[in-house]
Motif scaffolding. Structure first.
Motif, PDB file in Angstrom:
ATOM      1  N   LYS A  72    -139.046 -29.056   7.358  1.00  0.00           N
ATOM      2  CA  LYS A  72    -138.568 -27.827   6.727  1.00  0.00           C
ATOM      3  C   LYS A  72    -137.057 -27.653   6.894  1.00  0.00           C
ATOM      4  O   LYS A  72    -136.416 -26.983   6.079  1.00  0.00           O
ATOM      5  CB  LYS A  72    -139.295 -26.635   7.362  1.00  0.00           C
ATOM      6  CG  LYS A  72    -139.245 -25.337   6.601  1.00  0.00           C
ATOM      7  CD  LYS A  72    -140.075 -24.272   7.319  1.00  0.00           C
ATOM      8  CE  LYS A  72    -140.353 -23.073   6.457  1.00  0.00           C
ATOM      9  NZ  LYS A  72    -141.159 -22.053   7.160  1.00  0.00           N
ATOM     10  N   TYR A  73    -136.477 -28.228   7.948  1.00  0.00           N
ATOM     11  CA  TYR A  73    -135.045 -28.106   8.193  1.00  0.00           C
ATOM     12  C   TYR A  73    -134.327 -29.452   8.111  1.00  0.00           C
ATOM     13  O   TYR A  73    -133.194 -29.577   8.566  1.00  0.00           O
ATOM     14  CB  TYR A  73    -134.791 -27.473   9.562  1.00  0.00           C
ATOM     15  CG  TYR A  73    -135.311 -26.059   9.669  1.00  0.00           C
ATOM     16  CD1 TYR A  73    -135.019 -25.122   8.692  1.00  0.00           C
ATOM     17  CD2 TYR A  73    -136.099 -25.666  10.736  1.00  0.00           C
ATOM     18  CE1 TYR A  73    -135.501 -23.823   8.775  1.00  0.00           C
ATOM     19  CE2 TYR A  73    -136.585 -24.369  10.837  1.00  0.00           C
ATOM     20  CZ  TYR A  73    -136.283 -23.460   9.851  1.00  0.00           C
ATOM     21  OH  TYR A  73    -136.753 -22.173   9.942  1.00  0.00           O
ATOM     22  N   TRP A  74    -134.992 -30.451   7.572  1.00  0.00           N
ATOM     23  CA  TRP A  74    -134.388 -31.776   7.446  1.00  0.00           C
ATOM     24  C   TRP A  74    -133.550 -31.811   6.170  1.00  0.00           C
ATOM     25  O   TRP A  74    -133.989 -31.381   5.110  1.00  0.00           O
ATOM     26  CB  TRP A  74    -135.487 -32.825   7.389  1.00  0.00           C
ATOM     27  CG  TRP A  74    -135.002 -34.241   7.353  1.00  0.00           C
ATOM     28  CD1 TRP A  74    -134.852 -35.025   6.250  1.00  0.00           C
ATOM     29  CD2 TRP A  74    -134.636 -35.051   8.470  1.00  0.00           C
ATOM     30  NE1 TRP A  74    -134.418 -36.276   6.609  1.00  0.00           N
ATOM     31  CE2 TRP A  74    -134.270 -36.319   7.973  1.00  0.00           C
ATOM     32  CE3 TRP A  74    -134.577 -34.831   9.844  1.00  0.00           C
ATOM     33  CZ2 TRP A  74    -133.852 -37.368   8.790  1.00  0.00           C
ATOM     34  CZ3 TRP A  74    -134.165 -35.860  10.670  1.00  0.00           C
ATOM     35  CH2 TRP A  74    -133.803 -37.104  10.159  1.00  0.00           C
ATOM     36  N   MET A  75    -132.342 -32.327   6.244  1.00  0.00           N
ATOM     37  CA  MET A  75    -131.474 -32.423   5.078  1.00  0.00           C
ATOM     38  C   MET A  75    -131.218 -33.888   4.772  1.00  0.00           C
ATOM     39  O   MET A  75    -130.488 -34.573   5.495  1.00  0.00           O
ATOM     40  CB  MET A  75    -130.159 -31.673   5.321  1.00  0.00           C
ATOM     41  CG  MET A  75    -129.192 -31.739   4.147  1.00  0.00           C
ATOM     42  SD  MET A  75    -127.722 -30.718   4.389  1.00  0.00           S
ATOM     43  CE  MET A  75    -128.246 -29.191   3.605  1.00  0.00           C
ATOM     44  N   GLU A  76    -131.850 -34.370   3.718  1.00  0.00           N
ATOM     45  CA  GLU A  76    -131.719 -35.782   3.349  1.00  0.00           C
ATOM     46  C   GLU A  76    -130.256 -36.171   3.138  1.00  0.00           C
ATOM     47  O   GLU A  76    -129.831 -37.268   3.510  1.00  0.00           O
ATOM     48  CB  GLU A  76    -132.513 -36.064   2.070  1.00  0.00           C
ATOM     49  CG  GLU A  76    -134.014 -35.936   2.207  1.00  0.00           C
ATOM     50  CD  GLU A  76    -134.656 -37.145   2.857  1.00  0.00           C
ATOM     51  OE1 GLU A  76    -133.950 -38.137   3.088  1.00  0.00           O
ATOM     52  OE2 GLU A  76    -135.865 -37.088   3.140  1.00  0.00           O
ATOM     53  N   GLU A  77    -129.485 -35.258   2.537  1.00  0.00           N
ATOM     54  CA  GLU A  77    -128.085 -35.582   2.252  1.00  0.00           C
ATOM     55  C   GLU A  77    -127.281 -35.832   3.522  1.00  0.00           C
ATOM     56  O   GLU A  77    -126.262 -36.517   3.505  1.00  0.00           O
ATOM     57  CB  GLU A  77    -127.421 -34.450   1.470  1.00  0.00           C
ATOM     58  CG  GLU A  77    -128.114 -34.107   0.164  1.00  0.00           C
ATOM     59  CD  GLU A  77    -128.998 -32.891   0.286  1.00  0.00           C
ATOM     60  OE1 GLU A  77    -128.916 -32.014  -0.601  1.00  0.00           O
ATOM     61  OE2 GLU A  77    -129.765 -32.818   1.260  1.00  0.00           O
ATOM     62  N   ALA A  78    -127.754 -35.274   4.639  1.00  0.00           N
ATOM     63  CA  ALA A  78    -127.014 -35.407   5.895  1.00  0.00           C
ATOM     64  C   ALA A  78    -127.561 -36.497   6.795  1.00  0.00           C
ATOM     65  O   ALA A  78    -126.802 -37.209   7.450  1.00  0.00           O
ATOM     66  CB  ALA A  78    -127.039 -34.071   6.652  1.00  0.00           C
TER      67      ALA A  78
END
Length: 505
Positions: A358-364
């Motif tokens: 839920k708080y994972w950011m693929e772009e980062a």
């Protein structure tokens, strides 16, 4: 002299350096101009804008500031509930799970200090901006933002600490408010409602995609405040359930917000401040980095582009298993995930447990990520307002079709069946809404406050809500009345002897 004021005054923070003023720059750009003082500021509209923009800084520092081992206010509020564990090295995080924390623990001190700094900054803006020569509609808009943020900070302070100093004027080194007494909880809530009522009439835009306060945010917060006032500790009951239902419905009826079709939109860059996201703390490459990805990644697993993987907060398997069978939210890479490509992209790392996608950011953080975790932190989104309406309306009228439809829409997105409205009693519908809050709003800092206002906890095994003070949760902890409130930080009490400690701390 209260420590939080003493330190701010020494650093001239209360005067203005706390603002992290943005001047005429982009709202997301930070500067720190230590040459600014009360005497030479608030001379024009741009300076007034800068001052108000600076109040927003404490949305980040109060909830997402981070210590060395994955300690942060948001993790503390979640670990107290008992539905998550920690893999990291933090003894403070462990003490939150076991309810064995001390009044000197740093999270209690940092939240108190940062929220009061935000309030001090808001107070100064509210005091000075009325005298600034500027367009009147812009002036009212800025004052509305300042009143909202003061209310928002006090809303968290009063729920976390109970009876607290209520300061609504700018304070300097000679002010009698350097040693304030605590105000009753009801007085604090009255001030919160007064501030939000002002903000609602101040001409704010309906919605805002830059991260500033909007009418939508005001109405969402008011509905939450009224719902809380209806329950513990004030127990104002039916009158405030009605207020909560009315305010939530008022917002829902506008059509300003709509649910995302895809849960991934909750945590990517393209959808910040949009659609169902009503109010967020802003993070960006020129503003501040949100280290939440480091905190939710299994310890040293080797999948994140970020420099640390701490495992500070990991959902318990029992919590994920408490969702209905077939619930889309527990499918891989919806709300949770159990494996991910290694940092070099050459293999898959299996976690052996659930982590928060839920708080994972693929772009980062993905194999092609840029190692810049600028995910926003969400305070309010549309499903919460829908559930506030469903709960509050049920308390007044029982399970009406309109209240049931709010629940159904959320569950429809999760691709799970909702029993017909006729099958619910008032009690069973109440628990269905509470359970949906746990599942839809999981790990968004809602569950701890729900325990406070209902004195009920979610038994993951039975799917029922039980007395908070007699049930041992999955972490082996029984919630005690002591942990209904956080302790007044010991350093504050050492400085100001008027402050009375909360029960059993």
């Amino acid at each position: 002299m209260i420590t939080f004021l003493k330190n701010t005054i020494k650093a001239t923070v209360l005067l203005t350096t706390v603002w992290q003023l943005s001047g005429c720059q982009n709202f997301l750009d930070e500067i720190n101009d230590s040459a600014i003082t009360q005497e030479n500021y608030f001379r024009n509209a741009d300076q007034a804008q800068s001052a108000v923009d600076g109040i927003y800084d404490f949305l980040r520092s109060s909830f997402q500031n981070r210590d060395g081992f994955g300690e942060a206010p948001w993790t503390s509020m979640e670990l107290l509930v008992g539905h998550a564990t920690t893999l990291g090295q933090s003894t403070y995080n462990t003490s939150m799970i076991s309810h064995s924390a001390s009044a000197i623990d740093p999270v209690f001190r940092s939240v108190w200090a940062n929220l009061y700094k935000g309030i001090a900054t808001a107070n100064l803006s509210i005091e000075k901006i009325p005298a600034v020569e500027m367009d009147e509609s812009r002036k009212q808009n800025l004052l509305g933002q300042a009143h909202f943020l003061r209310a928002f900070y006090y809303y968290h302070l009063v729920r976390l600490y109970g009876n607290i100093p209520l300061i609504t004027e700018a304070v300097n080194a000679t002010s009698p408010q350097l040693y304030p007494e605590q105000a009753p909880v009801k007085d604090v809530y009255d001030q919160i409602v007064a501030d939000l009522t002002f903000a609602e009439a101040s001409g704010l835009p309906n919605t805002d995609q830059t991260g500033r306060i909007s009418q939508g945010a005001v109405k969402a917060l008011l509905s939450s405040v009224y719902l809380t006032m209806a329950g513990y500790p004030l127990n104002l009951g039916e009158s405030h359930y009605q207020l909560a239902a009315d305010k939530a419905k008022e917002l829902l009826d506008t059509g300003w917000y709509t649910l995302f079709d895809d849960y991934y939109a909750l945590h990517d860059r393209a959808h910040k401040n949009q659609q169902e996201l009503i109010f967020q703390a802003q993070f960006g490459s020129t503003l501040a980095t949100n280290r939440i990805i480091s905190m939710i990644t299994p310890e040293n697993i080797g999948v994140s582009k970020l420099s640390e993987e701490q495992g500070a907060l990991m959902p318990r398997n029992e919590f994920v298993q408490s969702y209905d069978e077939g619930d889309k939210r527990i499918e891989e890479k919806e709300f949770f995930f159990t494996e991910y490509l290694a940092r070099d992209g050459a293999s898959v790392k299996k976690f052996g447990q659930y982590a928060l996608y839920k708080y994972w950011m693929e772009e980062a953080a993905g194999p092609n990520g840029d190692a810049n975790s600028d995910i926003n932190w969400t305070f309010f989104r549309l499903p919460e307002v829908m559930l506030i309406y469903a709960e509050a309306s049920n308390e007044i009228n029982g399970p009406t079709r309109e209240a049931w439809e709010q629940l159904k829409v959320i569950r429809d997105r999760a691709e799970i069946n909702t029993p017909a409205v006729e099958t619910f009693s008032k009690d069973s519908f109440r628990e269905a809404v509470w359970q949906e809050r746990y599942h839809e709003l999981c790990f968004e800092n809602k569950a701890y406050f729900d325990i406070q206002r209902t004195h009920r906890v979610f038994d993951l095994k039975s799917g029922k809500f039980v007395d908070a003070f007699s049930f041992q949760n999955e972490s082996g902890t029984t919630f005690s009345e002591q942990y209904l409130l956080w302790p007044i930080p010991q350093n504050e009490r050492d400085t100001n002897t008027k402050l009375v400690q909360n029960k059993n701390w």
